[in-house]
Enzyme design. Sequence first.
Site, PDB file in Angstrom:
ATOM      1  N   ASP A  99       0.838  -1.203   0.000  1.00 29.16           N
ATOM      2  CA  ASP A  99       0.000   0.000   0.000  1.00 29.16           C
ATOM      3  C   ASP A  99       0.877   1.258   0.000  1.00 29.16           C
ATOM      4  O   ASP A  99       0.366   2.377  -0.073  1.00 29.16           O
ATOM      5  CB  ASP A  99      -1.030  -0.007   1.145  1.00 29.16           C
ATOM      6  CG  ASP A  99      -0.400  -0.049   2.517  1.00 29.16           C
ATOM      7  OD1 ASP A  99       0.837  -0.145   2.628  1.00 29.16           O
ATOM      8  OD2 ASP A  99      -1.155   0.008   3.515  1.00 29.16           O
ATOM      9  N   SER A 100       2.204   1.068  -0.010  1.00 29.88           N
ATOM     10  CA  SER A 100       3.126   2.182  -0.268  1.00 29.88           C
ATOM     11  C   SER A 100       2.828   2.802  -1.624  1.00 29.88           C
ATOM     12  O   SER A 100       3.295   3.911  -1.915  1.00 29.88           O
ATOM     13  CB  SER A 100       4.584   1.702  -0.207  1.00 29.88           C
ATOM     14  OG  SER A 100       4.776   0.553  -1.008  1.00 29.88           O
ATOM     15  N   ASP A 104      -1.005  -6.170  -0.006  1.00 32.19           N
ATOM     16  CA  ASP A 104      -1.334  -5.525   1.272  1.00 32.19           C
ATOM     17  C   ASP A 104      -2.838  -5.343   1.416  1.00 32.19           C
ATOM     18  O   ASP A 104      -3.514  -4.944   0.467  1.00 32.19           O
ATOM     19  CB  ASP A 104      -0.720  -4.119   1.303  1.00 32.19           C
ATOM     20  CG  ASP A 104       0.537  -4.051   2.139  1.00 32.19           C
ATOM     21  OD1 ASP A 104       0.730  -4.909   3.021  1.00 32.19           O
ATOM     22  OD2 ASP A 104       1.336  -3.123   1.909  1.00 32.19           O
ATOM     23  N   GLU A 153       9.500  -4.187  10.321  1.00 39.19           N
ATOM     24  CA  GLU A 153       9.941  -2.911   9.744  1.00 39.19           C
ATOM     25  C   GLU A 153      10.511  -2.004  10.828  1.00 39.19           C
ATOM     26  O   GLU A 153       9.870  -1.793  11.870  1.00 39.19           O
ATOM     27  CB  GLU A 153       8.753  -2.228   9.042  1.00 39.19           C
ATOM     28  CG  GLU A 153       9.138  -0.859   8.467  1.00 39.19           C
ATOM     29  CD  GLU A 153       8.126  -0.281   7.489  1.00 39.19           C
ATOM     30  OE1 GLU A 153       7.142  -0.966   7.135  1.00 39.19           O
ATOM     31  OE2 GLU A 153       8.344   0.879   7.068  1.00 39.19           O
ATOM     32  N   GLU A 170      -1.195  -5.402   8.795  1.00 34.12           N
ATOM     33  CA  GLU A 170      -0.365  -4.760   9.807  1.00 34.12           C
ATOM     34  C   GLU A 170      -0.900  -5.086  11.199  1.00 34.12           C
ATOM     35  O   GLU A 170      -2.099  -4.954  11.464  1.00 34.12           O
ATOM     36  CB  GLU A 170      -0.314  -3.245   9.580  1.00 34.12           C
ATOM     37  CG  GLU A 170       0.386  -2.892   8.282  1.00 34.12           C
ATOM     38  CD  GLU A 170       0.609  -1.405   8.082  1.00 34.12           C
ATOM     39  OE1 GLU A 170       0.308  -0.608   8.998  1.00 34.12           O
ATOM     40  OE2 GLU A 170       1.093  -1.048   6.997  1.00 34.12           O
ATOM     41  N   LYS A 230      -0.996  -9.449   3.222  1.00 35.58           N
ATOM     42  CA  LYS A 230      -0.231  -8.896   4.345  1.00 35.58           C
ATOM     43  C   LYS A 230      -1.114  -7.933   5.125  1.00 35.58           C
ATOM     44  O   LYS A 230      -1.804  -7.104   4.532  1.00 35.58           O
ATOM     45  CB  LYS A 230       1.038  -8.187   3.870  1.00 35.58           C
ATOM     46  CG  LYS A 230       1.830  -7.527   5.011  1.00 35.58           C
ATOM     47  CD  LYS A 230       3.243  -7.173   4.617  1.00 35.58           C
ATOM     48  CE  LYS A 230       3.412  -5.905   3.867  1.00 35.58           C
ATOM     49  NZ  LYS A 230       2.957  -4.682   4.575  1.00 35.58           N
TER      50      LYS A 230
END
Length: 271
Positions: free
Chosen positions: A51-52, A90, A188, A121, A119
């Site tokens: 999602d970057s 993501d 991260e 978070e 993925k």
Amino acid sequence: MSAQNDIKKVTLLDLQKQKKAGTKIASLTAYDAGFATVLDNAGIDFILVGDSLGMVVQGRETTIPVTIEDMIYHTQLVVRGCRRAMVMADMPFMSYSSAQDCMHNAARLMKEGGAEIVKLEWGELEISMVSRLTDCGIPVCAHLGLTPQAIHKFGAYRVQGREDDAAKKMIDDAIALEEAGADILLLECVPMALAAEITRNASVPVIGIGAGADVDGQILVLYDILDIWPGKRTRFSKNYMAQAGSIQGAVESFVNEVKQEQFPTPEYSFE
Ligand code: KIV
């Protein structure tokens, strides 16, 4: 059978074997078919449709505005350009805040997007959701440490887990996530000693970004290694364009340096 059909897809089993054998796993982000093909040809093990993309493709300040529709669209593009690498996608901010949304959106990323693993978070994610996804046969990567979707809670992009209690909590969380069924852990911006301890304790592959060399693999944001993002350079990412001169060469250098354990050096890691 055509040469195209002879290409063997990288699977979770391959990544687990690499962990056991001590062969480092190399991963980068991509958001479209063209770059996915470059990464695939360079021998990348898995591609993250991160999602970057909200920041590097859409030019936003954070990843928060990214939608599930954006993620499905970009995952479809990457899948089209990728024959060998595993594709991870993501789950965007607030797309997994309830069990129902989590299952629905993970299924969309796989069925419509073509992702092979999702993925999430840690923070918005609940342990019970990992078990439910696992029970449905949906592979899960759990992202710990600096989780960019919580940037307004953190207040700044900072190293996580430096204090003893925060480090202990991260170790406990990693164990709980693995026990619930997480197939990959991603750390991260974590001090290298803490990342090394989590990796030693984990039987699933642990991938680091700004987490030092003693993890099972490395991931970076593609635009950072190609030096094409106009934002502030992160301390842990390396500009591979400077030495390679071509995009294909830069990606191949990254893969080689990860495999030969030449990246990351302490300069790209945190104490
Ligand atoms: O979205 C992304 O690119 C990521 C990486 C920073 C791991 O989550």
